[in-house]
Design an enzyme around this catalytic site. Structure first.
Site, PDB file in Angstrom:
ATOM      1  N   THR A 187       0.482 -45.319 -33.276  1.00  0.00           N
ATOM      2  CA  THR A 187      -0.555 -46.230 -33.598  1.00  0.00           C
ATOM      3  C   THR A 187      -0.459 -46.611 -34.935  1.00  0.00           C
ATOM      4  OG1 THR A 187      -2.962 -45.954 -34.178  1.00  0.00           O
ATOM      5  CG2 THR A 187      -1.981 -44.008 -34.103  1.00  0.00           C
ATOM      6  N   ASP A 188      -1.175 -47.749 -35.268  1.00  0.00           N
ATOM      7  CA  ASP A 188      -1.018 -48.122 -36.676  1.00  0.00           C
ATOM      8  C   ASP A 188      -1.921 -47.170 -37.562  1.00  0.00           C
ATOM      9  OD1 ASP A 188      -3.645 -49.012 -36.010  1.00  0.00           O
ATOM     10  OD2 ASP A 188      -3.374 -50.963 -36.194  1.00  0.00           O
ATOM     11  N   GLU A 189      -2.957 -46.417 -37.087  1.00  0.00           N
ATOM     12  CA  GLU A 189      -3.593 -45.646 -37.750  1.00  0.00           C
ATOM     13  C   GLU A 189      -2.970 -44.501 -38.613  1.00  0.00           C
ATOM     14  OE1 GLU A 189      -7.219 -44.036 -36.497  1.00  0.00           O
ATOM     15  OE2 GLU A 189      -7.652 -45.937 -35.330  1.00  0.00           O
ATOM     16  N   LYS A 194      -1.599 -37.964 -34.816  1.00  0.00           N
ATOM     17  CA  LYS A 194      -0.470 -38.977 -34.352  1.00  0.00           C
ATOM     18  C   LYS A 194       0.685 -38.829 -35.303  1.00  0.00           C
ATOM     19  CE  LYS A 194      -0.869 -41.099 -31.207  1.00  0.00           C
ATOM     20  NZ  LYS A 194      -0.377 -40.792 -29.563  1.00  0.00           N
ATOM     21  N   PHE A 225       2.019 -41.466 -23.301  1.00  0.00           N
ATOM     22  CA  PHE A 225       0.941 -42.151 -23.597  1.00  0.00           C
ATOM     23  C   PHE A 225      -0.231 -41.013 -23.994  1.00  0.00           C
ATOM     24  CE2 PHE A 225       2.760 -45.669 -21.407  1.00  0.00           C
ATOM     25  CZ  PHE A 225       2.393 -46.709 -21.719  1.00  0.00           C
ATOM     26  N   ALA A 236      -3.613 -35.013 -17.268  1.00  0.00           N
ATOM     27  CA  ALA A 236      -4.604 -33.951 -17.175  1.00  0.00           C
ATOM     28  C   ALA A 236      -5.991 -34.430 -16.751  1.00  0.00           C
ATOM     29  CB  ALA A 236      -4.661 -33.240 -18.456  1.00  0.00           C
ATOM     30  N   TYR A 289      -7.811 -37.463 -35.810  1.00  0.00           N
ATOM     31  CA  TYR A 289      -6.785 -38.101 -34.778  1.00  0.00           C
ATOM     32  C   TYR A 289      -5.555 -38.549 -35.415  1.00  0.00           C
ATOM     33  CZ  TYR A 289      -5.222 -42.196 -32.090  1.00  0.00           C
ATOM     34  OH  TYR A 289      -4.478 -43.005 -31.428  1.00  0.00           O
TER      35      TYR A 289
HETATM   36  P1  NAD Z   1      -7.156 -42.835 -23.420  1.00  0.00           P
HETATM   37  O1  NAD Z   1      -8.005 -42.012 -24.199  1.00  0.00           O
HETATM   38  O2  NAD Z   1      -7.985 -44.049 -22.742  1.00  0.00           O
HETATM   39  O3  NAD Z   1      -6.353 -42.113 -22.298  1.00  0.00           O
HETATM   40  C1  NAD Z   1      -5.507 -40.991 -22.732  1.00  0.00           C
HETATM   41  C2  NAD Z   1      -4.926 -40.526 -21.418  1.00  0.00           C
HETATM   42  O4  NAD Z   1      -4.507 -39.221 -21.652  1.00  0.00           O
HETATM   43  C3  NAD Z   1      -6.153 -40.074 -20.414  1.00  0.00           C
HETATM   44  O5  NAD Z   1      -5.607 -40.425 -19.103  1.00  0.00           O
HETATM   45  C4  NAD Z   1      -6.375 -38.344 -20.240  1.00  0.00           C
HETATM   46  O6  NAD Z   1      -6.661 -37.997 -19.227  1.00  0.00           O
HETATM   47  C5  NAD Z   1      -4.879 -38.076 -20.703  1.00  0.00           C
HETATM   48  N1  NAD Z   1      -4.555 -36.700 -21.378  1.00  0.00           N
HETATM   49  C6  NAD Z   1      -5.443 -36.329 -22.641  1.00  0.00           C
HETATM   50  N2  NAD Z   1      -4.879 -35.136 -22.680  1.00  0.00           N
HETATM   51  C7  NAD Z   1      -3.987 -34.831 -22.039  1.00  0.00           C
HETATM   52  C8  NAD Z   1      -3.019 -33.574 -21.838  1.00  0.00           C
HETATM   53  N3  NAD Z   1      -3.311 -32.793 -22.597  1.00  0.00           N
HETATM   54  N4  NAD Z   1      -2.231 -33.844 -20.722  1.00  0.00           N
HETATM   55  C9  NAD Z   1      -2.059 -34.991 -20.106  1.00  0.00           C
HETATM   56  N5  NAD Z   1      -2.994 -35.902 -20.055  1.00  0.00           N
HETATM   57  C10 NAD Z   1      -3.750 -36.140 -21.135  1.00  0.00           C
HETATM   58  O7  NAD Z   1      -6.031 -43.590 -24.484  1.00  0.00           O
HETATM   59  P2  NAD Z   1      -5.438 -45.048 -24.684  1.00  0.00           P
HETATM   60  O8  NAD Z   1      -6.437 -45.585 -25.513  1.00  0.00           O
HETATM   61  O9  NAD Z   1      -5.027 -45.302 -23.497  1.00  0.00           O
HETATM   62  O10 NAD Z   1      -4.262 -44.452 -25.345  1.00  0.00           O
HETATM   63  C11 NAD Z   1      -3.025 -44.066 -24.999  1.00  0.00           C
HETATM   64  C12 NAD Z   1      -2.205 -43.702 -26.189  1.00  0.00           C
HETATM   65  O11 NAD Z   1      -1.934 -44.898 -26.778  1.00  0.00           O
HETATM   66  C13 NAD Z   1      -2.534 -42.670 -26.899  1.00  0.00           C
HETATM   67  O12 NAD Z   1      -1.359 -41.929 -27.359  1.00  0.00           O
HETATM   68  C14 NAD Z   1      -2.919 -43.459 -28.242  1.00  0.00           C
HETATM   69  O13 NAD Z   1      -2.906 -42.877 -29.297  1.00  0.00           O
HETATM   70  C15 NAD Z   1      -2.254 -44.886 -28.266  1.00  0.00           C
HETATM   71  N6  NAD Z   1      -2.792 -46.007 -28.809  1.00  0.00           N
HETATM   72  C16 NAD Z   1      -4.050 -46.292 -28.451  1.00  0.00           C
HETATM   73  C17 NAD Z   1      -4.330 -47.181 -29.024  1.00  0.00           C
HETATM   74  C18 NAD Z   1      -5.728 -48.016 -28.650  1.00  0.00           C
HETATM   75  O14 NAD Z   1      -6.333 -48.955 -29.237  1.00  0.00           O
HETATM   76  N7  NAD Z   1      -6.493 -47.469 -27.590  1.00  0.00           N
HETATM   77  C19 NAD Z   1      -3.698 -48.148 -30.089  1.00  0.00           C
HETATM   78  C20 NAD Z   1      -2.391 -47.711 -30.177  1.00  0.00           C
HETATM   79  C21 NAD Z   1      -1.807 -46.558 -29.839  1.00  0.00           C
HETATM   80  O1  DAU Z   2      -5.951 -48.977 -34.251  1.00  0.00           O
HETATM   81  C1  DAU Z   2      -5.332 -48.367 -33.243  1.00  0.00           C
HETATM   82  C2  DAU Z   2      -6.574 -47.257 -32.952  1.00  0.00           C
HETATM   83  O2  DAU Z   2      -7.537 -47.861 -32.347  1.00  0.00           O
HETATM   84  C3  DAU Z   2      -5.991 -46.204 -31.620  1.00  0.00           C
HETATM   85  O3  DAU Z   2      -5.066 -45.317 -32.250  1.00  0.00           O
HETATM   86  C4  DAU Z   2      -7.269 -45.286 -31.341  1.00  0.00           C
HETATM   87  O4  DAU Z   2      -6.895 -44.701 -30.177  1.00  0.00           O
HETATM   88  C5  DAU Z   2      -8.258 -46.372 -30.613  1.00  0.00           C
HETATM   89  O5  DAU Z   2      -9.307 -45.467 -30.400  1.00  0.00           O
HETATM   90  C6  DAU Z   2      -8.746 -47.505 -31.819  1.00  0.00           C
HETATM   91  O6  DAU Z   2      -9.148 -46.545 -32.888  1.00  0.00           O
HETATM   92  P1  DAU Z   2     -10.774 -47.295 -33.918  1.00  0.00           P
HETATM   93  O7  DAU Z   2     -10.967 -46.086 -34.455  1.00  0.00           O
HETATM   94  O8  DAU Z   2     -10.254 -48.503 -34.700  1.00  0.00           O
HETATM   95  O9  DAU Z   2     -11.404 -47.755 -32.609  1.00  0.00           O
HETATM   96  P2  DAU Z   2     -12.937 -47.683 -32.245  1.00  0.00           P
HETATM   97  O10 DAU Z   2     -12.994 -48.661 -30.992  1.00  0.00           O
HETATM   98  O11 DAU Z   2     -13.513 -46.436 -32.280  1.00  0.00           O
HETATM   99  O12 DAU Z   2     -13.561 -48.293 -33.711  1.00  0.00           O
HETATM  100  C7  DAU Z   2     -13.135 -49.951 -33.764  1.00  0.00           C
HETATM  101  C8  DAU Z   2     -14.053 -50.198 -35.084  1.00  0.00           C
HETATM  102  O13 DAU Z   2     -15.375 -50.301 -34.595  1.00  0.00           O
HETATM  103  C9  DAU Z   2     -13.718 -49.171 -36.216  1.00  0.00           C
HETATM  104  O14 DAU Z   2     -14.013 -49.767 -37.515  1.00  0.00           O
HETATM  105  C10 DAU Z   2     -15.260 -48.499 -36.011  1.00  0.00           C
HETATM  106  C11 DAU Z   2     -16.255 -49.489 -35.425  1.00  0.00           C
HETATM  107  N1  DAU Z   2     -17.160 -49.030 -34.620  1.00  0.00           N
HETATM  108  C12 DAU Z   2     -16.778 -48.295 -33.434  1.00  0.00           C
HETATM  109  C13 DAU Z   2     -17.986 -47.650 -32.436  1.00  0.00           C
HETATM  110  C14 DAU Z   2     -17.456 -46.841 -31.427  1.00  0.00           C
HETATM  111  C15 DAU Z   2     -18.604 -49.284 -34.950  1.00  0.00           C
HETATM  112  O15 DAU Z   2     -18.758 -49.897 -35.731  1.00  0.00           O
HETATM  113  N2  DAU Z   2     -19.725 -48.736 -33.990  1.00  0.00           N
HETATM  114  C16 DAU Z   2     -19.248 -47.853 -32.975  1.00  0.00           C
HETATM  115  O16 DAU Z   2     -19.942 -47.704 -32.000  1.00  0.00           O
END
Ligand code: NAD
Ligand code: DAU
Length: 336
Positions: free
Chosen positions: A124-126, A153, A80, A34, A149
Site C-alpha cells: 500500500t501507499d500508506e 505493511k 492479499f 481465514a 496498520y
Molecule cells: P479486506 O479486508 O477486504 O480483505 C482481507 C482478506 O484477508 C479477507 O478475506 C480476510 O478474511 C483475509 N484474511 C485476513 N487475515 C487472514 C489470515 N490471517 N489468513 C488468511 N486470510 C486472512 O482487504 P482488501 O481491501 O481487499 O485488501 C487486500 C490487500 O490489499 C491487503 O493486503 C491490503 O493491505 C492491500 N491494499 C488494500 C488497499 C485498499 O484500498 N483496500 C490499497 C492498497 C493495498
Molecule cells: O491508501 C491505501 C489504503 O487505503 C489501504 O492500504 C487500506 O487497506 C485501506 O483501508 C485504505 O486506508 P484509508 O485509511 O485511506 O481508508 P478509509 O476508507 O478507512 O479512509 C479513507 C479516508 O476517509 C481517510 O482519510 C479517513 C476518512 N474517513 C474514513 C471513514 C471510514 C472518514 O472521514 N470517515 C469515516 O467514517
C-alpha cells in the site's frame, strides 16, 4: 499456471480472482482465506463452481495451515491476506502484526521451500507516510508509516525484500492507492458513506474532511497486479497509482449528489489519531517499464460503484446486520 491467492475472499482478492478467471481461463486458482470478519465467500458466489477455482480455509499466520496448503505445488503466490482497516488497527495492533508481518513471513518461507516462480506481495501507499500539498511518493521514497496498520505493511515489505536479497527468492511488491469498487466491505469510506446515505444516516467525516487520497478503481488494480506478475522484475517494487486525487469532502459531496440525498447528512467528527493528510503515487516506473496505467475516470468509477451498491443491497445488508455492528458502535462512540 497454478496460482495461490491468499485473502481471496476479501474485497481486492475476490475481484482479482474473478479478473484472473476471466482473463487467464487456463490458470488454476486456489483461494486461501481465514474468513475473518472481512472475508466473505458471497463475494465469489458467481465463480464458485468454476472448474479451475477452489477455496481452502486457512490462516496465513498458522504454520500448520500454511504447510497444509503448500502440500500442493504452485507457480505463483499472490499475497492479499491482511488486516486492512486503519481504524481497527488502533484497537488491535497485535493482530495486525501477527497477520500482516508474521503471516507474510510464514508464507514466504513455505513458498521459498516449495520453489514458486513468483511471489507477489500486495502492499500500500500508506507505507510511505503522509505528504504535504505538493509532490508524490516514488518507489524510493522513505518508509515512514504512521499507523499500526501501515507499520505492519511496511514491515512485511521489508521482510519480502530480505527474502529476495538473502535467498534470491523471486519476490515482487506492488504498492497501490485507495481502492474502490464492487464488494468493498462497508466500513471503508466510499461504501460506508454510500450505504449510510441510502439509509438516510449521517456521514461522519473525520477532522476538516480535507485529507486527500489517490483513488484507484479495483479492476485497474487487478490489471496492474497481473501485469507485474507477468512482466515485472524480481526484487522490484511497483507503485500502482490511480491518478485521481480527491479530498474526502469532495467525494462525500459527490456521493450525496449522485444519490439525490441532502448535503446536510454530512457530520464533521473527531479526527482519526495519526491521520495521514495526503497520499499520491508516482507510477512512472510501472507505466514506462511494464506499460500499465489506470483507465477508469474517478467520476465514472464512482457512479459504477454506487450503482453496484444500489443493486446489491442484500450483500451489504447481510454484512451490516452481523458482528460488524460491534466495531461500528465502539468506534463511532469515540469519534463523537
Ligand atoms: P479486506 O479486508 O477486504 O480483505 C482481507 C482478506 O484477508 C479477507 O478475506 C480476510 O478474511 C483475509 N484474511 C485476513 N487475515 C487472514 C489470515 N490471517 N489468513 C488468511 N486470510 C486472512 O482487504 P482488501 O481491501 O481487499 O485488501 C487486500 C490487500 O490489499 C491487503 O493486503 C491490503 O493491505 C492491500 N491494499 C488494500 C488497499 C485498499 O484500498 N483496500 C490499497 C492498497 C493495498
Ligand atoms: O491508501 C491505501 C489504503 O487505503 C489501504 O492500504 C487500506 O487497506 C485501506 O483501508 C485504505 O486506508 P484509508 O485509511 O485511506 O481508508 P478509509 O476508507 O478507512 O479512509 C479513507 C479516508 O476517509 C481517510 O482519510 C479517513 C476518512 N474517513 C474514513 C471513514 C471510514 C472518514 O472521514 N470517515 C469515516 O467514517
Amino acid at each position: 499456471m497454478k496460482i495461490l491467492v491468499t485473502g481471496g475472499a476479501g474485497f481486492i482478492g475476490s475481484n482479482f480472482i474473478r479478473y484472473v478467471l476471466e482473463n487467464r481461463p487456463d490458470w488454476e486458482v486456489v483461494n486461501f482465506d481465514a474468513l475473518t470478519y472481512a472475508g466473505n465467500l458471497a463475494n465469489l458466489a458467481d465463480v464458485a463452481d468454476s472448474e479451475n477455482y477452489r477455496f481452502v480455509k486457512g490462516d496465513i499466520s498458522n504454520p500448520d495451515d500454511v504447510r497444509g496448503v503448500f502440500g500442493e505445488k504452485f507457480d505463483y503466490v499472490a499475497n492479499f491476506a491482511a488486516e486492512s482497516h486503519v481504524d481497527r488497527s488502533l484497537y488491535e495492533p497485535n493482530l495486525f502484526l501477527k497477520t500482516n508481518v508474521l503471516g507474510t513471513q510464514l508464507l514466504l518461507n513455505q513458498a521459498l521451500e516449495s520453489g514458486v516462480k513468483r511471489f507477489l506481495h500486495v502492499s500500500t501507499d500508506e507505507v510511505y507516510g503522509s505528504l504535504g500539498p505538493e509532490g508524490y511518493f516514488s518507489e524510493i521514497s522513505p518508509l515512514e508509516p504512521n499507523s499500526p496498520y501501515s507499520a505492519s505493511k511496511a514491515s512485511a515489505d521489508l521482510v519480502c525484500r530480505s527474502y529476495h536479497m538473502t535467498f534470491d527468492m523471486p519476490v515482487v511488491i506492488t504498492r497501490a492507492g485507495n481502492n474502490y469498487g464492487p464488494y468493498q466491505f462497508p466500513e471503508k469510506l466510499i461504501p460506508f458513506f454510500i450505504t449510510r446515505a441510502l439509509n438516510n444516516e449521517s456521514l461522519p467525516l473525520y477532522g476538516d474532511g480535507l485529507n486527500v487520497r489517490d483513488w484507484l478503481y479495483v479492476e485497474d488494480h487487478c490489471h496492474g497486479i497481473l501485469t507485474v506478475f507477468e512482466k515485472g522484475k524480481d526484487g522490484e517494487t511497483y507503485n500502482i497509482g490511480g491518478a485521481s486525487e480527491m479530498t474526502n469532502l469532495e467525494i462525500t459531496r459527490m456521493i450525496l449528489s449522485i444519490l439525490g440525498k441532502p448535503q446536510s447528512l454530512i457530520k464533521f467528527v473527531k479526527d482519526r489519531p495519526g491521520h495521514d493528510r495526503r497520499y499520491a503515487l508516482d507510477y512512472t516506473k510501472v507505466k514506462k517499464t511494464l506499460g500499465w496505467q489506470p483507465k477508469m475516470k474517478f467520476s465514472e468509477g464512482l457512479k459504477k460503484t454506487i450503482d453496484w451498491y444500489c443493486n446489491n443491497q442484500k450483500w451489504w445488508k447481510d454484512i451490516l446486520s452481523g458482528q460488524y455492528r460491534q466495531f461500528y458502535e465502539l468506534h463511532y462512540k469515540e469519534r463523537k
